[in-house]
Design a protein around this motif. Structure first.
Motif, PDB file in Angstrom:
ATOM      1  N   VAL A  53      -6.156  -5.052   8.528  1.00  0.00           N
ATOM      2  CA  VAL A  53      -6.421  -3.732   7.946  1.00  0.00           C
ATOM      3  C   VAL A  53      -6.486  -2.676   9.050  1.00  0.00           C
ATOM      4  CG1 VAL A  53      -8.083  -2.315   6.678  1.00  0.00           C
ATOM      5  CG2 VAL A  53      -7.618  -4.652   5.925  1.00  0.00           C
ATOM      6  N   ARG A  81      -4.262   0.690   9.677  1.00  0.00           N
ATOM      7  CA  ARG A  81      -4.976   1.960   9.576  1.00  0.00           C
ATOM      8  C   ARG A  81      -4.879   2.799  10.851  1.00  0.00           C
ATOM      9  NH1 ARG A  81      -9.426   2.963   9.642  1.00  0.00           N
ATOM     10  NH2 ARG A  81      -9.416   4.879   8.450  1.00  0.00           N
ATOM     11  N   LEU A 126      -5.201   2.169   1.724  1.00  0.00           N
ATOM     12  CA  LEU A 126      -5.943   1.571   2.825  1.00  0.00           C
ATOM     13  C   LEU A 126      -7.089   2.491   3.212  1.00  0.00           C
ATOM     14  CD1 LEU A 126      -3.033   0.323   5.104  1.00  0.00           C
ATOM     15  CD2 LEU A 126      -4.905  -1.121   4.303  1.00  0.00           C
ATOM     16  N   CYS A 171       0.827  -1.216   0.000  1.00  0.00           N
ATOM     17  CA  CYS A 171       0.000   0.000   0.000  1.00  0.00           C
ATOM     18  C   CYS A 171       0.858   1.260   0.000  1.00  0.00           C
ATOM     19  CB  CYS A 171      -0.929   0.015   1.206  1.00  0.00           C
ATOM     20  SG  CYS A 171      -2.305  -1.143   1.061  1.00  0.00           S
TER      21      CYS A 171
END
Length: 283
Positions: free
Chosen positions: A222, A226, A185, A110
């Motif tokens: 995730v 994040r 993300l 990412c």
């Protein structure tokens, strides 16, 4: 200690930031000239951003009239905005991040994270419905940031009325082309953006069944990556109370205030990383 408490920076850090803005802080303006040094002007501005006192409180502290305090702050914002944003808010590629050993733990492919932060505002005199957020039950102003793998903001899209949904803010910010090769993300509010760019988004629970263990594990990974953007927002709002208290100023001036605070926080993150692993990974 008192100086850092008022400005958020040491004397040396303050001088570094001031010198970046010095040509504009010292420029002559049309009309009556203010008898104030660049150092004092920048000091007043940082104190206002950091503590967010009223103009009356500042006028007492700095022994100026309220009108002069207002003018000093207004001019200082115009002076420092462009040089600080140009210096400290920049897109940096996946290759540049890798060269500095910045990468997300679970999704190293990412490029960045996206999220929206909200701030309560005083009730607008016009178009109140446009600024009212049903989720937050008050009038708010929204700002979207895109943050790299070290947490620093790379792009700001600010000053959005509270009624606009996060995914609409994304679409209006025109950043999808930046994520054609490397994913971004995002949280569940952005479900759907993956049709126009590469994105990694948590899996929403289907109506008919529970999430599988693999799906729960994916969502947890995730969320773990994040959290960096939440760490950034915490640093930003703790450092500059103008972004954490109910905003009292003009909505038209908010965007520049927000961008200046992001630029200053990026400078702070360069010196004091959000996560120790960002530097330790180099070993």
């Amino acid at each position: 200690m008192a100086f850092r408490n008022l400005t958020g920076f040491s004397n040396l850090e303050f001088e570094t930031l001031k010198n970046i803005c010095l040509p504009r802080l010292t420029r002559r303006r049309v009309g009556r000239q203010q008898n104030i040094t660049a150092h004092r002007k920048f000091f007043v501005l940082l104190t206002w951003l950091r503590k967010y006192p009223t103009f009356e409180e500042l006028s007492i502290a700095f022994r100026m009239t309220k009108r002069k305090i207002y003018t000093v702050i207004k001019n200082a914002i115009e002076d420092v905005h462009q040089p600080l944003v140009s210096e400290y808010i920049k897109w940096y590629s996946k290759q540049e991040q890798e060269q500095n050993n910045f990468a997300f733990t679970n999704f190293p492919q990412c490029l960045a994270i996206v999220d929206v932060t909200v701030q309560p505002i005083k009730s607008p005199t016009e178009n109140q419905r446009e600024w009212y957020s049903g989720k937050h039950k008050t009038h708010v102003i929204k700002s979207q940031t895109i943050n790299g793998a070290d947490g620093r903001v790379m792009h700001v899209y600010s000053g959005i009325n509270g009624r606009v949904h996060d995914i609409a803010i994304w679409r209006n910010s025109n950043v999808e082309e930046q994520f054609q090769n490397n994913p971004i993300l995002a949280d569940k509010a952005y479900i759907g953006i993956q049709h126009n760019c590469q994105a990694i988004i948590p899996i929403r629970k289907p109506r008919n069944r529970e999430l599988t263990e693999n799906e729960k594990s994916f969502n947890k990974r995730v969320s773990s990556d994040r959290i960096l953007i939440e760490n950034y927002y915490a640093r930003l709002k703790n450092k500059f109370k103008i972004l954490s208290y109910r905003y009292r100023g003009s909505i038209t001036e908010y965007k520049k205030n927000f961008e200046i605070c992001c630029a200053l926080t990026n400078f702070d993150v360069q010196l004091r990383p959000l996560r120790r692993r960002n530097t330790e990974n180099q070993n």
